[in-house]
Design a protein around this motif. Structure first.
Motif, PDB file in Angstrom:
ATOM      1  N   UNK A  14       0.843  -1.200   0.000  1.00 19.48           N
ATOM      2  CA  UNK A  14       0.000   0.000   0.000  1.00 19.48           C
ATOM      3  C   UNK A  14       0.881   1.255   0.000  1.00 19.48           C
ATOM      4  N   UNK A  15       1.936   1.237   0.802  1.00 19.44           N
ATOM      5  CA  UNK A  15       2.840   2.397   0.882  1.00 19.44           C
ATOM      6  C   UNK A  15       3.514   2.676  -0.460  1.00 19.44           C
ATOM      7  N   UNK A  16       3.812   1.615  -1.216  1.00 21.23           N
ATOM      8  CA  UNK A  16       4.454   1.797  -2.534  1.00 21.23           C
ATOM      9  C   UNK A  16       3.533   2.510  -3.518  1.00 21.23           C
ATOM     10  N   UNK A  17       2.224   2.453  -3.280  1.00 17.19           N
ATOM     11  CA  UNK A  17       1.250   3.106  -4.158  1.00 17.19           C
ATOM     12  C   UNK A  17       1.076   4.583  -3.799  1.00 17.19           C
ATOM     13  N   UNK A  18       1.510   4.962  -2.611  1.00 11.69           N
ATOM     14  CA  UNK A  18       1.284   6.313  -2.082  1.00 11.69           C
ATOM     15  C   UNK A  18       2.446   7.212  -2.492  1.00 11.69           C
ATOM     16  N   UNK A  19       2.172   8.399  -3.055  1.00 15.10           N
ATOM     17  CA  UNK A  19       3.266   9.288  -3.500  1.00 15.10           C
ATOM     18  C   UNK A  19       4.278   9.609  -2.394  1.00 15.10           C
ATOM     19  N   UNK A  20       3.817   9.741  -1.158  1.00 12.86           N
ATOM     20  CA  UNK A  20       4.723  10.063  -0.048  1.00 12.86           C
ATOM     21  C   UNK A  20       5.221   8.806   0.664  1.00 12.86           C
ATOM     22  N   UNK A  21       4.896   7.639   0.112  1.00 11.04           N
ATOM     23  CA  UNK A  21       5.316   6.402   0.750  1.00 11.04           C
ATOM     24  C   UNK A  21       4.627   6.224   2.089  1.00 11.04           C
ATOM     25  N   UNK A  22       5.331   5.617   3.027  1.00 13.90           N
ATOM     26  CA  UNK A  22       4.727   5.330   4.324  1.00 13.90           C
ATOM     27  C   UNK A  22       4.638   6.582   5.208  1.00 13.90           C
ATOM     28  N   UNK A  23       5.371   7.631   4.849  1.00  8.56           N
ATOM     29  CA  UNK A  23       5.421   8.844   5.684  1.00  8.56           C
ATOM     30  C   UNK A  23       4.042   9.417   5.971  1.00  8.56           C
TER      31      UNK A  23
END
Length: 190
Positions: free
Chosen positions: A121-130
């Motif tokens: 899921x984090x890899x799909x998010x522009x800001x990553x896990x941050x």
């Protein structure tokens, strides 16, 4: 004589059986989640992280017989029985019949699969896990096509065994994984 597992020893033992980068990354993700779970339960964070790191000790060498080549080599290496039991219990119902009993066992059983879902899921998010929100992970949890190999039933069973709600466990794991974003490849997209 066995001693409580340390992170240094866990890293040394995993390196003796494992060469693939993605397996080391997974080990680190699970370890990070286990650290957060230990904090939640007021347990020994460094010990829980070490157990999490070593959980897939035999996976690269024996993917079809995962956890069948773990207990004896780890005993011979001086690893304590509590660690060995937790490592075997993370495969409960999948490849072992070792029941997760302690909070350590139940946490490892739960976060093994969950850490993969959070990473994906984090890899799909522009800001990553941050900036990753629990709601985003819950949405992906419901989408069975997303990261389809992740066994959501195990995650749900693990949460039930822990007596915790899924969003709370997700929140702890995100918090645990954030400091390792760069090593886990889940930092902001460049």
């Amino acid at each position: 004589m066995s001693e409580k597992l340390t992170m240094d020893r866990a890293e040394e033992l995993l390196a003796s059986t494992t060469t693939e980068d993605h397996l080391f990354q997974h080990a680190l993700a699970v370890s990070a989640c286990m650290g957060a779970m230990a904090r939640h339960f007021g347990a020994d964070e460094s010990y829980w992280r070490a157990v999490g790191y070593l959980h897939d000790y035999d996976f690269e060498q024996f993917p079809q017989e995962h956890l069948k080549h773990t207990a004896e080599p780890l005993r011979e290496a001086g690893v304590d029985e509590e660690s060995i039991h937790a490592i075997l219990a993370h495969g409960y119902g999948l490849c072992t019949d070792t029941v997760p009993e302690s909070e350590l066992d139940k946490s490892l059983y739960t976060v093994d699969e969950l850490s993969g879902l959070i990473s994906a899921t984090a890899r799909m998010h522009p800001a990553g896990i941050a900036e990753l929100q629990v709601s985003s992970v819950k949405k992906k949890f419901k989408d069975k096509r997303f990261a389809a190999k992740i066994d959501r039933a195990v995650i749900q069973d693990g949460c039930a065994r822990l007596g915790m709600e899924l969003p709370d466990v997700i929140a702890l794991c995100i918090e645990g994984m954030r400091p390792f974003a760069a090593e886990l490849g889940i930092g902001p997209r460049q």
